[in-house]
Motif scaffolding. Sequence first.
Motif, short mmCIF file in Angstrom:
data_model
loop_
_atom_site.label_atom_id
_atom_site.label_comp_id
_atom_site.label_asym_id
_atom_site.label_seq_id
_atom_site.Cartn_x
_atom_site.Cartn_y
_atom_site.Cartn_z
N THR A 99 0.83 -1.20 0.00
CA THR A 99 0.00 0.00 0.00
C THR A 99 0.87 1.25 0.00
OG1 THR A 99 -1.77 -1.11 1.21
CG2 THR A 99 -1.76 1.29 1.27
N VAL A 100 0.56 2.16 -0.88
CA VAL A 100 1.16 3.50 -0.85
C VAL A 100 0.12 4.45 -0.27
CG1 VAL A 100 1.86 5.48 -2.24
CG2 VAL A 100 2.80 3.21 -2.73
N ILE A 101 0.48 5.13 0.80
CA ILE A 101 -0.39 6.16 1.38
C ILE A 101 0.17 7.50 0.95
CG2 ILE A 101 -1.45 7.07 3.47
CD1 ILE A 101 -0.87 4.42 4.83
N PHE A 102 -0.51 8.13 0.02
CA PHE A 102 -0.03 9.38 -0.57
C PHE A 102 -0.71 10.58 0.10
CE2 PHE A 102 -0.90 12.89 -3.49
CZ PHE A 102 0.39 13.30 -3.78
N GLY A 103 0.08 11.60 0.40
CA GLY A 103 -0.49 12.85 0.93
C GLY A 103 -0.67 12.85 2.44
N ILE A 104 -0.03 11.92 3.15
CA ILE A 104 -0.19 11.86 4.59
C ILE A 104 0.57 13.03 5.24
CG2 ILE A 104 1.80 10.31 4.85
CD1 ILE A 104 0.34 8.95 7.15
N ARG A 105 -0.03 13.61 6.27
CA ARG A 105 0.62 14.70 6.98
C ARG A 105 1.78 14.16 7.83
NH1 ARG A 105 -4.37 17.73 9.90
NH2 ARG A 105 -2.67 18.99 10.75
N PRO A 106 2.82 14.96 8.05
CA PRO A 106 3.94 14.49 8.88
C PRO A 106 3.51 14.05 10.27
CG PRO A 106 4.60 16.46 7.67
CD PRO A 106 3.12 16.28 7.42
N CYS A 107 2.51 14.73 10.86
CA CYS A 107 2.07 14.33 12.20
C CYS A 107 1.39 12.96 12.15
CB CYS A 107 1.14 15.38 12.80
SG CYS A 107 -0.35 15.75 11.83
N ASP A 108 0.62 12.70 11.09
CA ASP A 108 -0.05 11.41 10.96
C ASP A 108 0.97 10.29 10.72
OD1 ASP A 108 -2.47 12.57 11.38
OD2 ASP A 108 -3.11 12.53 9.28
N ALA A 109 2.02 10.59 9.95
CA ALA A 109 3.07 9.60 9.74
C ALA A 109 3.77 9.28 11.05
CB ALA A 109 4.08 10.12 8.72
N ARG A 110 3.96 10.31 11.87
CA ARG A 110 4.58 10.10 13.18
C ARG A 110 3.69 9.25 14.08
NH1 ARG A 110 5.51 14.43 17.89
NH2 ARG A 110 6.97 13.23 19.17
N SER A 111 2.39 9.36 13.91
CA SER A 111 1.48 8.59 14.78
C SER A 111 1.67 7.09 14.61
CB SER A 111 0.02 8.98 14.48
OG SER A 111 -0.44 8.43 13.25
N PHE A 112 2.08 6.65 13.42
CA PHE A 112 2.29 5.22 13.21
C PHE A 112 3.38 4.68 14.14
CE2 PHE A 112 0.65 5.01 8.54
CZ PHE A 112 -0.62 5.29 9.00
N ALA A 113 4.40 5.51 14.40
CA ALA A 113 5.48 5.09 15.29
C ALA A 113 4.98 4.96 16.73
CB ALA A 113 6.63 6.09 15.24
N LEU A 114 3.90 5.66 17.07
CA LEU A 114 3.31 5.53 18.40
C LEU A 114 2.35 4.35 18.48
CD1 LEU A 114 2.59 9.31 19.10
CD2 LEU A 114 4.54 7.95 19.86
N LEU A 115 1.73 4.00 17.37
CA LEU A 115 0.84 2.84 17.34
C LEU A 115 1.63 1.53 17.29
CD1 LEU A 115 -1.85 4.06 14.78
CD2 LEU A 115 -2.14 3.85 17.25
N ASP A 116 2.76 1.52 16.62
CA ASP A 116 3.52 0.29 16.41
C ASP A 116 3.81 -0.48 17.69
OD1 ASP A 116 3.49 0.83 13.73
OD2 ASP A 116 5.59 1.45 13.59
N PRO A 117 4.37 0.16 18.74
CA PRO A 117 4.69 -0.64 19.94
C PRO A 117 3.46 -1.19 20.64
CG PRO A 117 5.06 1.71 20.33
CD PRO A 117 4.83 1.55 18.87
N VAL A 118 2.31 -0.55 20.48
CA VAL A 118 1.08 -1.06 21.09
C VAL A 118 0.70 -2.38 20.44
CG1 VAL A 118 -1.36 -0.60 21.49
CG2 VAL A 118 0.30 1.27 21.63
#
Length: 340
Positions: free
Chosen positions: A87-106
């Motif tokens: 999947t390519v997610i195009f146009g994601i905001r930098p803050c939303d991209a950062r949120s993935f790093a917070l979801l990953d460890p959960v």
Amino acid sequence: MASYLLPRDKLNLFLAELDRFQVWAPVNRGGTCVFEPVSGRLDSVEIDLRHQPLPAKQAVFPQTESFFTFGHEGVPQVTDLTAAPETVIFGIRPCDARSFALLDPVFEDTFPDPYYLIRRRRAILFGMACTEPFANCFCTSIGGDPFATANLDLRFTEGDTCFLIDVITGRGRQIIDAIDPSILRAAAEEDGQKSQQRAQNARGLMARGIDLSGVPEKLTTLFDHPLWKRFADKCIGCGICTYACPTCYCFDMQDEATARQGRRVRIWDSCMFAEYTLHASGHNPRPTRVERFRNRIYHKFKFNLDNYGALSCVGCGRCISLCPVNIDLIECLSAVKDTL
């Protein structure tokens, strides 16, 4: 960092080159932009960072997803995500991209979640720098930046006639190398300088902010403080703050069935709903909105830090902008800091 220029009128040609991927991009729906798969309808893509009520996390953590189906024969059919394209997610905001790093460890914790993790590992992120931050953005107060590159494979920056594309990772490099060379051209040094100036301007446009130092420690002493009632008295329990949050991950599991077939689904839930903590006995440890509102703040700014080493907020400001009764997260955190 290699950089390229993509003429704005060739954006759809660029996206069409990604036909081996499932492409998610912002699409206008009634005046707001929501992320959807856009393969075969690239003309619907709309770059509008200022009107995205829902984050792009649903591409890896869907609002509703089926784990398996079952029928009268008793043999469940498990959803196979490995067969799906990247999947390519195009146009994601930098803050939303950062949120993935917070979801990953959960989702990687004690019981790793294969549904999230497979999608996450197969997600390629094409970010769009925020040249005009939203009115309630405060990402710079929480370690972010409107031009951040963390977790991105490519970063796009809007210009007057072209997008500047910065290559961040090896995956991004591979995709750029596979694009028709007639669509792109190498960026010049002055293009990078213009991008840096836009980044500086964007930081200057960040109208809101808060110093969060000491907030987690202060929360340790405020569990029974009356300030929670002051803010919760306005709350109507709609849950929009959590549904619009890129770092919220609460969910419910339900079985849906007819006489001969059924499925098990996961759906987003919200800690702001009374049913969320309702026990089968009828007891509810968070019986009013006061406890539920307090829990949300503690989770974002205390519990997640204790459990995973980071605050569970990226400063996107959606919860402030979308709250129908104008509860302001920054005002709440300021009250926490100012409470003696």
